[in-house]
Design an enzyme around this catalytic site. Structure first.
Site, PDB file in Angstrom:
ATOM      1  CB  SER D  45      -0.876   0.010   1.729  1.00 56.36           C
ATOM      2  OG  SER D  45      -2.372   0.800   1.295  1.00 56.36           O
ATOM      3  CD  GLU D  46      -0.536   5.121  -3.492  1.00 54.41           C
ATOM      4  OE1 GLU D  46      -1.074   3.272  -4.762  1.00 54.41           O
ATOM      5  OE2 GLU D  46      -1.070   5.566  -4.206  1.00 54.41           O
ATOM      6  CG  ASN D  47      -0.744   3.824   3.078  1.00 54.11           C
ATOM      7  OD1 ASN D  47      -0.880   3.128   2.127  1.00 54.11           O
ATOM      8  ND2 ASN D  47      -1.860   4.327   3.954  1.00 54.11           N
TER       9      ASN D  47
END
Lengths: 234, 219, 234, 219
Positions: D45-47
């Site tokens: 998840s890019e966060n």
């Protein structure tokens, strides 16, 4: 999950072949991948290019590989403490590329973060800058330095899990995490290997995505280069 | 003339409360012993530590905890550990307030040479080039003259450079000097009993000595 | 040690003046510096340039500052979820600079690591690349993007100590550590402030050298934007 | 014709054991539900999370633990958390094996447009431009035609681009297609009951359909 766990150093470095470029973690003798270095010595692989901040001492660390003439080229910031190294260098048997320590670290970071080049002021106006592109930003000159391209990064961590996550202990962290990110294949030896789920996700220094092979090392000597102490009971 | 310990002691006076300081090997290391009481300083070790403490007690050495000189050390309350990229990142971003290092030569325009003597075995620059290129405030701790009696404060460095136009202050066994932005060693203080003339003779580069030059004080 | 601890958000942001450039940590509403945002709203400081991945929602986060017209320009990767934002943007009251999320993060990193510019492939061939220098490395095009230059970075951490060291919790970490490194003045609000020495040096995400002011925040709402759950007892 | 769920199911077949995968919002998110048994996949998840788990049980939501769609989620054994710079760093360094995302338009040379419709409110590209510029392997999950019946597989994108020459594979409700290095949509599979002719009519860009085109299978 693809099994990242290998049986030991011998298996981990089995496909390191002559002429390979290796990154080796550690600062001085602190945090060096002892098991893998010993396995590389045993394997006798040759013509290696080694990217490592230091070059070990005569009878420990990368010094063991130098003694066997396995290293064609060292890329380091500080060498010496090593008579055999000096002999090979002066006789022309060994190439040495000395680069500033921060440049060394940041070229690893660049590789791990997919940045082809970085800018640093280190070395501007010195022989390190020869042949390199200089660029001015905000009135200050910087050298453009390229990301490293290493076949293998070999690092030593304190704890690791079967997913490849790594935790380093104290200043044995040093170059290990940035090199771990930078290898095409990253091999981690750890003092304690645990099951995935046993390490707190918030405190992992190197996420497992960067680590391809991992094993629990053994018989760590952890030699101290400069044992400095103060008297008890002051 | 000052001893090495006294040079360190004089430099320690330049340290302000709350400073983050990087100490090089040699005389700079001694500075840690003279940080005035009530002044809190955080020492950065370039191998990845903020808050370097004293040497460990005998038997408490930890092979995993060393400084940039590979000496066994300790941490202090508030210490933090980080990797080499962040260590040099914080230097480059000028978060370290003061860097104190040794030199073989310094020139009157602020160039420094301290890593290589051609023809001798070269051990490498380690973090020195990063430090001098990045630091906002660098003090050089050095001998004014070498063992052959030759000045190490020159109009131009003869040895391969570590960095250019980066040194602002020098403390030697003879004097405290600033390097002026337009070039030249400006004499600020004399070591006790050392004359301005003697300092002039010992300085190959352009020395600027205006008015009365006070003696250094170590209290 | 110079005392980094301030009494609260009001004191921490007291010298933020009209026209300042602020970085604000958080992803969506996760890990945002709630206390400082509220204090900025109360102070009524204007013409701010805000660098933040998102722009909050209508009645929370940066949305509160937008509602009061305190923001002149947003530099973000993803905005919306915010009707007032949209109104101001369409009416021309608000400037918006949309940049890729990785570019945003890496421009923070560059500032924190003293690198004046970085190279990223994100945006090559798109309108993001307009007017920017493109450079080819190894057959691939990259944009050169500059380090941010922010007057203040305002971040939210889970734990912090009096030396300014920060630890973030779970994915509320996001942009906070990279922004913490990037501000000329960095302000950290933390859920729990402890004495120096209480945090393990090995597990600090942001070393105190990057943090200028710290305080223990209060009344955290920690609003959830998308509450997604599965049924128990599956 | 395939449903969205079936598109996701077909894409799941492309995932190999040990893959690190980034799933975009929309159909891509559904792919997680169809990862074959015995295949272990780590979702990024890019966060700032590797090892994204399912939604939390009711009452166990944690405001500090969300995915890139701002949804509450969970971690899994072996998860790790990192900051946004490292998250995009690992993408840029191509450590993520597969990226699955949606698109408004894809062109026959692999360009993609999925972030902006001129004249409409623009919400931003988020991480999409980084993902498409960096990923070594991208699969687009999309509808073959829009609601007006117009093809979204074009010779040239009409909307502002997200990335150029980056898409290699597309799965739609009608077909599985590769984008050839020299350009062109190469038809690999048809959705059950959909004719090659119908796919041709629904594809505005150059469609290459050679030999017998098999039906997609979902088992």
């Amino acid at each position: 999950m693809i099994n990242k766990v290998v049986s030991g150093a011998k298996e981990a470095i089995d496909d390191v072949s002559d002429g390979a470029t290796l990154m080796l973690g550690g600062f001085g003798l602190c945090g060096i991948p002892e098991n893998c270095i010993n396995a590389l010595v045993e394997k006798g692989v040759k013509d290696l290019t080694c990217i490592s901040n230091n070059a070990g001492v005569d009878d420990f660390g990368i010094g063991l590989m130098l003694k066997q003439r396995q290293v064609k080229k060292m890329i380091s910031s500080y060498v010496g403490e090593n008579a055999e190294f000096e002999r090979q260098l002066l006789s022309g048997e060994l190439e040495v590329d000395l680069i500033p320590q921060g440049t060394l670290a940041t070229r690893c970071l660049a590789a791990g973060y997919g940045m082809p080049a970085i800018f640093t002021p280190a070395g501007v106006g010195t022989e390190v800058a020869e042949g390199k592109e200089i660029r001015n930003f905000g009135g200050k000159d910087y050298l453009m330095e390229y990301a490293f391209d290493a076949d293998f990064a070999i690092v030593k961590a304190w704890k690791g899990d079967t997913a490849g996550n790594l935790i380093f202990r104290s200043t044995s962290r040093n170059f290990n995490p940035v090199m771990a990110m930078a290898g095409k294949i990253t091999i981690a030896e750890v003092e304690e290997l645990v099951e995935a789920g046993e390490l707190d996700p918030d405190y992992i220094h190197t996420p497992g995505i960067y680590v391809h092979r991992i094993f629990q090392g053994k018989d760590y000597e952890k030699r101290i280069e400069q044992r400095t102490v103060r008297k008890s009971g002051v | 003339m000052f001893t090495k310990e006294e040079i360190a002691q004089r430099i320690a006076q330049e340290i302000k409360d709350g400073y983050y300081v990087n100490l090089g090997i040699g005389i700079p290391t001694l500075v840690a012993n003279y940080i005035p009481k009530g002044i809190n300083v955080v020492l950065q070790s370039e191998n990845g530590l903020l808050g370097m403490g004293p040497f460990p007690f005998e038997g408490e050495e930890d092979a995993d905890l060393i400084n940039a000189g590979k000496q066994t050390i300790t941490t202090l309350p508030g210490s933090s550990i980080f990797d080499s990229a962040m260590s040099f990142g914080m230097m480059r971003a000028q978060k370290v307030d003061l860097t104190i290092l040794g030199a073989m030569e310094v020139s009157e325009n602020g160039d420094i040479a301290n890593w290589k003597i051609p023809g001798k075995m070269v051990k490498g620059m380690g973090g020195a080039m990063d430090l001098v290129a990045s630091a906002k405030n660098i003090i050089v701790a050095m001998q004014h003259v070498n063992k052959a009696g030759e000045s190490k404060l020159l109009s131009k460095c003869t040895l391969p450079l570590t960095g250019v136009k980066c040194i602002k202050k020098i403390v030697t066994e003879l004097a405290v000097l600033d390097i002026l932005p337009e070039g030249g060693f400006k004499l600020l203080e004399r070591a006790p009993g050392v004359s301005v003339d003697f300092i002039k003779q010992s300085t190959a580069g352009r020395l600027i000595a205006e008015g009365d030059i006070p003696e250094m004080r170590l209290d």
